[in-house]
Write an enzyme that holds these catalytic residues in place. Structure first.
Site, PDB file in Angstrom:
ATOM      1  N   HIS A  40       0.844  -1.191   0.000  1.00 15.48           N
ATOM      2  CA  HIS A  40       0.000   0.000   0.000  1.00 15.48           C
ATOM      3  C   HIS A  40       0.886   1.251   0.000  1.00 15.48           C
ATOM      4  O   HIS A  40       1.877   1.317   0.735  1.00 15.48           O
ATOM      5  CB  HIS A  40      -0.901  -0.005   1.236  1.00 15.48           C
ATOM      6  N   SER A  97      -7.325   1.753  -4.590  1.00 12.39           N
ATOM      7  CA  SER A  97      -8.355   1.419  -3.604  1.00 12.39           C
ATOM      8  C   SER A  97      -8.924   2.694  -3.003  1.00 12.39           C
ATOM      9  O   SER A  97      -8.279   3.747  -3.010  1.00 12.39           O
ATOM     10  CB  SER A  97      -7.774   0.544  -2.489  1.00 12.39           C
ATOM     11  N   GLU A 180     -14.120  -5.172  -0.789  1.00  9.88           N
ATOM     12  CA  GLU A 180     -13.360  -5.542   0.406  1.00  9.88           C
ATOM     13  C   GLU A 180     -14.283  -5.720   1.609  1.00  9.88           C
ATOM     14  O   GLU A 180     -14.960  -4.777   2.034  1.00  9.88           O
ATOM     15  CB  GLU A 180     -12.310  -4.471   0.730  1.00  9.88           C
ATOM     16  N   GLU A 186     -16.732  -0.768  10.564  1.00  7.56           N
ATOM     17  CA  GLU A 186     -16.394   0.047   9.394  1.00  7.56           C
ATOM     18  C   GLU A 186     -17.406  -0.046   8.263  1.00  7.56           C
ATOM     19  O   GLU A 186     -17.341   0.711   7.307  1.00  7.56           O
ATOM     20  CB  GLU A 186     -14.985  -0.324   8.905  1.00  7.56           C
ATOM     21  N   ASP A 213      -9.221  -9.259   3.499  1.00 11.90           N
ATOM     22  CA  ASP A 213      -8.153  -8.572   4.243  1.00 11.90           C
ATOM     23  C   ASP A 213      -8.011  -9.274   5.592  1.00 11.90           C
ATOM     24  O   ASP A 213      -8.982  -9.352   6.361  1.00 11.90           O
ATOM     25  CB  ASP A 213      -8.560  -7.096   4.419  1.00 11.90           C
ATOM     26  N   HIS A 216      -9.363  -7.685   8.814  1.00 10.04           N
ATOM     27  CA  HIS A 216     -10.812  -7.744   9.027  1.00 10.04           C
ATOM     28  C   HIS A 216     -11.294  -9.187   9.212  1.00 10.04           C
ATOM     29  O   HIS A 216     -12.189  -9.448  10.015  1.00 10.04           O
ATOM     30  CB  HIS A 216     -11.544  -7.096   7.844  1.00 10.04           C
ATOM     31  N   HIS A 239      -5.596  -8.375   0.927  1.00 14.28           N
ATOM     32  CA  HIS A 239      -4.736  -7.528   1.760  1.00 14.28           C
ATOM     33  C   HIS A 239      -4.182  -8.378   2.883  1.00 14.28           C
ATOM     34  O   HIS A 239      -4.941  -9.101   3.548  1.00 14.28           O
ATOM     35  CB  HIS A 239      -5.538  -6.392   2.415  1.00 14.28           C
ATOM     36  N   ARG A 245      -2.270  -3.689  12.664  1.00 15.72           N
ATOM     37  CA  ARG A 245      -1.867  -2.943  11.463  1.00 15.72           C
ATOM     38  C   ARG A 245      -0.377  -2.614  11.405  1.00 15.72           C
ATOM     39  O   ARG A 245       0.038  -1.765  10.618  1.00 15.72           O
ATOM     40  CB  ARG A 245      -2.655  -1.627  11.326  1.00 15.72           C
ATOM     41  N   GLU A 274      -0.649  -4.192   3.739  1.00 15.76           N
ATOM     42  CA  GLU A 274      -1.273  -2.941   4.162  1.00 15.76           C
ATOM     43  C   GLU A 274      -0.905  -2.668   5.617  1.00 15.76           C
ATOM     44  O   GLU A 274      -1.068  -3.535   6.475  1.00 15.76           O
ATOM     45  CB  GLU A 274      -2.788  -3.072   4.016  1.00 15.76           C
TER      46      GLU A 274
END
Ligand code: MN
Length: 315
Positions: A40, A97, A180, A186, A213, A216, A239, A245, A274
């Site tokens: 990313h 994205s 995604e 979110e 991802d 998530h 991802h 993160r 990411e």
């Protein structure tokens, strides 16, 4: 070359480890053999000025990646021609994205809001085509944020219809869309792989895929493997990110399960690393992404570490 690619596809990860650089070869086009590995753009730069683009593209290349994922939250701020030229100069590729906002949301009951969201997506498709990208993914089906309630039938219908129109526009430009799945805080639209498959089926175009991802999936899915299996042939983009993160392998995500699952189904689409840190991400975007602390401050060290982590488990 085909034989070589087949050999790679089997198990020659060690061989690849010694020659991971995409170099300037065009042989690694997206349709061939194994997954291109991406990073990313926000690992390297918070904006998209010429200096930012050069920093991203050279940073991604020198740390061993095939492509850069360009955030298109504001497509008008991206100089597509300049991006394309810098990518070509370095023999690199890009995907894009974005996530929608509450005032530009195709999963809204308000027609004007849907129209604004669709216009933003169309601009993003055009920008992606402008720099030669062939995938546009992210939360392109909904505002990125916490909703006050469950999605209504009308909101879902608006979302599917808008996505179908955007997908047709994207298809004309050779672009695949990735939906995604993100966690419940979110979006209220797509939290799981199964929900995304259902939406792909309802949209009904061949260029709409599921984007998973690990960050998530870690919250919403039964397991990494199960989510990948659920996506089946709809899986089009991945991802890889840690639960916090930050550096891969230092959090709670079952990343071995992720890569084993991808290998088991013979996935060969993009896998993009990411990670977000307030050391790089702008204040506005930090607020959207809830980046409240510095997970790292050395882009190159982070990217190099992630590339090696992926190489050891995947290729
Ligand atoms: Mn993601």
């Amino acid at each position: 070359m085909q034989q070589q690619q087949r050999a790679k596809k089997k198990n020659l990860t060690l061989c690849l480890a010694s020659d991971s650089s995409p170099s300037s070869s065009s042989s690694s086009s997206s349709s061939s053999s194994r997954s291109p590995i991406g990073v990313h753009a926000l690992v390297f730069a918070g904006g998209w000025s010429e200096a930012d683009i050069v920093r991203c593209v050279t940073g991604a290349k020198t740390t061993g990646y095939d492509l850069v994922e360009v955030p298109l939250l504001d497509p008008s701020s991206v100089d597509a021609e300049l991006t394309k030229r810098i990518l070509e100069d370095h023999g690199m590729r890009a995907t894009s994205s974005l996530g929608l906002s509450f005032d530009k949301d195709i999963a809204s009951e308000d027609e004007e809001c849907v129209r604004r969201g669709e216009a933003l997506l169309n601009d993003a498709v055009d920008a992606t085509a402008g720099f030669g990208g062939n995938v546009m993914c992210g939360v392109i089906y909904s505002a990125l944020g916490k909703y006050p309630g469950k999605m209504s039938n009308l909101a879902r219908k608006n979302c599917v219809n808008a996505l179908r129109r955007v997908a047709n526009r994207a298809a004309d430009k050779g672009i695949t869309l990735g939906l995604e799945c993100v966690n419940r805080y979110e979006t209220n639209v797509l939290n799981t792989s199964r929900q995304a498959c259902e939406m792909c089926s309802d949209v009904g175009t061949s260029n709409i895929k599921v984007h998973l991802d690990s960050y998530h999936m870690n919250i919403e899915e039964a397991s990494m493997r199960q989510a990948i299996a659920d996506a089946g042939s709809y899986l089009g983009y991945v991802h890889v990110g840690e639960a916090h993160r930050g550096y891969l392998g230092t959090g709670m995500c079952d990343l071995d399960g992720l890569f084993d699952g991808l290998k088991e189904v013979g996935y060969d689409g993009p896998v993009t690393f990411e990670s977000f840190s307030s050391a790089i991400v702008s204040k506005d975007l930090s607020d959207v992404l809830c980046v409240w602390r510095d997970m790292w401050n050395d882009s190159h060290d982070l990217a190099t570490n992630a590339r090696e982590f992926i190489r050891q488990r995947y290729h």
